[in-house]
Design a protein around this motif. Structure first.
Motif, PDB file in Angstrom:
ATOM      1  N   PHE A  65     107.961 133.558  91.080  1.00 14.18           N
ATOM      2  CA  PHE A  65     108.863 133.812  92.214  1.00 14.18           C
ATOM      3  C   PHE A  65     109.237 132.510  92.927  1.00 14.18           C
ATOM      4  O   PHE A  65     110.347 132.385  93.441  1.00 14.18           O
ATOM      5  CB  PHE A  65     108.214 134.789  93.183  1.00 14.18           C
ATOM      6  CG  PHE A  65     107.947 136.138  92.577  1.00 14.18           C
ATOM      7  CD1 PHE A  65     108.994 136.946  92.174  1.00 14.18           C
ATOM      8  CD2 PHE A  65     106.653 136.584  92.388  1.00 14.18           C
ATOM      9  CE1 PHE A  65     108.760 138.193  91.594  1.00 14.18           C
ATOM     10  CE2 PHE A  65     106.402 137.825  91.813  1.00 14.18           C
ATOM     11  CZ  PHE A  65     107.457 138.627  91.413  1.00 14.18           C
ATOM     12  N   THR A  66     108.317 131.542  92.932  1.00 14.04           N
ATOM     13  CA  THR A  66     108.629 130.230  93.525  1.00 14.04           C
ATOM     14  C   THR A  66     109.779 129.577  92.766  1.00 14.04           C
ATOM     15  O   THR A  66     110.736 129.073  93.365  1.00 14.04           O
ATOM     16  CB  THR A  66     107.395 129.298  93.479  1.00 14.04           C
ATOM     17  OG1 THR A  66     106.287 129.952  94.078  1.00 14.04           O
ATOM     18  CG2 THR A  66     107.665 127.991  94.203  1.00 14.04           C
ATOM     19  N   GLY A  67     109.680 129.590  91.431  1.00 14.91           N
ATOM     20  CA  GLY A  67     110.733 129.001  90.598  1.00 14.91           C
ATOM     21  C   GLY A  67     112.072 129.668  90.804  1.00 14.91           C
ATOM     22  O   GLY A  67     113.110 129.007  90.944  1.00 14.91           O
ATOM     23  N   LEU A  68     112.060 130.999  90.854  1.00 18.66           N
ATOM     24  CA  LEU A  68     113.300 131.746  91.077  1.00 18.66           C
ATOM     25  C   LEU A  68     113.866 131.497  92.471  1.00 18.66           C
ATOM     26  O   LEU A  68     115.068 131.290  92.636  1.00 18.66           O
ATOM     27  CB  LEU A  68     113.037 133.247  90.896  1.00 18.66           C
ATOM     28  CG  LEU A  68     113.055 133.783  89.462  1.00 18.66           C
ATOM     29  CD1 LEU A  68     112.603 135.237  89.441  1.00 18.66           C
ATOM     30  CD2 LEU A  68     114.437 133.649  88.846  1.00 18.66           C
ATOM     31  N   ALA A  69     112.983 131.536  93.483  1.00 19.72           N
ATOM     32  CA  ALA A  69     113.434 131.385  94.875  1.00 19.72           C
ATOM     33  C   ALA A  69     114.154 130.061  95.076  1.00 19.72           C
ATOM     34  O   ALA A  69     115.249 130.004  95.657  1.00 19.72           O
ATOM     35  CB  ALA A  69     112.249 131.493  95.836  1.00 19.72           C
TER      36      ALA A  69
END
Length: 437
Positions: A65-69
């Motif tokens: 989710f960090t990468g996507l965010a």
């Protein structure tokens, strides 16, 4: 430089790549959680080690989710949308606070770990309506073997290494503090406060200027790029320098207000000492945020990578040289490790500054240097005034007293600082003061 369709196509490939990489990292992290914890904190007791392994396994998917965010943040900022990216951390923090209020006692620390993962997923979800509004549609694209993705990877690898500086300092501190009960926790609490105080302003500034810097450098507009860098650095220094001085002086009452209750009440002095030592590097950490982003926008990501590696080595050497002398005193140990991290930030910023001047001669004018000198003088005078006021008000025994004392010191410091900037005729301040007719 190209049309929107090609930009969207690149974004789809990039997001697909990020999802694949973060899935692999998460899987490896979950499988090897035990040896990872053993490496990071070799002196944990068996029960603590077991809990850390469990929490690590739960939280590793957060990386996805960090990468996507942050991929979404980059896309939105490239379209000129800054409002939604600026509130994503607020959304996740609200989720964590809500957990503490509603479920904290029932599910404890493992429930918090799950909530952390959910909170990061919310950072992704909250950006989707804006992406839809801008007519961006994600379509998985596994054709990753193209020149744009290759170029992104070549830029990203040194960028990743250069952004590992602060996490590496934390890992080094964890390893060298894990032998003493309470030392790592004290460092973690102090470091969290330190990064929040530094990041509130510096991260906002760098997130705002980075897309503009990238566009200016892409269009070979050196004058615009230099002006953006100069303006950002002066803004950072004018805000962070007095804040740094204030935190060093008022570390104890500030820590008491935030942590001086419950189980942490007895450790306030230790955390406050670590915070004041971390704060020594506050200005340099903020400056380095601007300088690193400047190199990234110039597609010269190798330079900050090299300087960050040097600063990491400096930090480790410093820790190794002092650890044997202070390892048995928790206050000296936490203070020394925090000071070593601050020293690494100083070295990193100085090296990046020197390299930027070398690559862009004339980027800083005499007027910029004069402004910085005036800010430093004003900060020193303010620090003396705040120290005097704090000596008169004394340290409080209750939260209310500490809040009042900090408030009095803060107001006094702001007034003295503002008056000094005006008396020294600081250009950035005189421009906003209405002139008499």
């Amino acid at each position: 430089k190209k049309d929107r369709e090609k930009a969207t196509g690149f974004a789809n490939k990039f997001i697909t790549m990020i999802i694949l990489i973060t899935l692999i990292i998460s899987a490896v992290g979950i499988i090897f959680a035990d040896p990872l914890v053993s490496f990071m904190a070799p002196n944990f007791e068996a029960q603590t080690h077991e809990l850390a392994v469990s929490l690590t396994s739960i939280m590793f998917p957060m990386i996805i989710f960090t990468g996507l965010a942050f991929s979404f943040v980059g896309i939105l900022q490239s379209f000129g949308e800054y409002n939604i990216p600026s509130i994503i951390s607020l959304v996740s923090n609200i989720a964590i606070i809500a957990y503490f209020i509603i479920f904290g006692k029932e599910f404890g620390v493992k429930g918090l770990a799950v909530t952390m993962v959910i909170s990061w997923s919310l950072q992704v979800i909250v950006q989707i309506p804006s992406l839809v509004k801008l007519k961006f549609r994600y379509k998985p694209d596994f054709r990753l073997y193209d020149k744009d993705i290759k170029s992104a990877i070549l830029l990203a690898i040194p960028m990743l290494i250069s952004t590992w500086v602060q996490p590496l300092y934390t890992l080094v501190n964890a390893r060298f503090a894990s032998h003493m009960d309470g030392a790592y926790s004290a460092l973690e609490y102090a470091n969290r406060l330190y990064l929040i105080m530094t990041g509130v302003f510096s991260f906002v500034v760098t997130n705002l200027i980075f897309p503009k810097l990238a566009k200016a450098n892409a269009g070979d507009d050196r004058e615009e790029a230099n002006a953006l860098v100069s303006m950002s650095l002066k803004a950072i220094i004018m805000v962070i320098a007095p804040l740094m001085a204030g935190i060093i002086i008022l570390a104890k009452p500030v820590t008491s207000i935030i942590y001086g209750h419950g189980e942490l009440a007895g450790d306030v002095g230790i955390v406050a000492n670590a915070l004041s030592c971390y704060a020594v590097g506050m200005l340099f950490l903020a400056i380095n945020e601007v300088l690193s982003k400047t190199f990234f926008s110039m597609k010269k990501s190798v330079t900050p990578m090299v300087t960050s590696i040097i600063s990491m080595v400096f930090n480790i050497v410093l820790v190794l040289s002092i650890h044997g002398l202070i390892r048995n005193d928790i206050t000296k140990l936490t203070g020394g490790l925090a000071l070593a991290a601050a020293g690494g930030s100083v070295v990193n910023a100085v090296l990046n500054g020197a390299m930027l001047i070398r690559k862009s001669p004339g980027i800083f004018k005499k007027s910029d240097i004069k402004t910085v000198i005036k800010v430093i003088i004003s900060t020193v005078v303010m620090a003396v005034a705040v120290k005097g006021v704090y000596f008169l008000t004394g340290s409080g025994d209750t939260m209310i007293m500490n809040i009042v004392n900090c408030g009095i010191c803060a107001v006094s410091g702001i007034l003295v600082y503002a008056v000094m900037l005006i008396l020294l005729k600081t250009e950035e301040i005189t421009k906003i003061i209405p002139k008499r007719r």
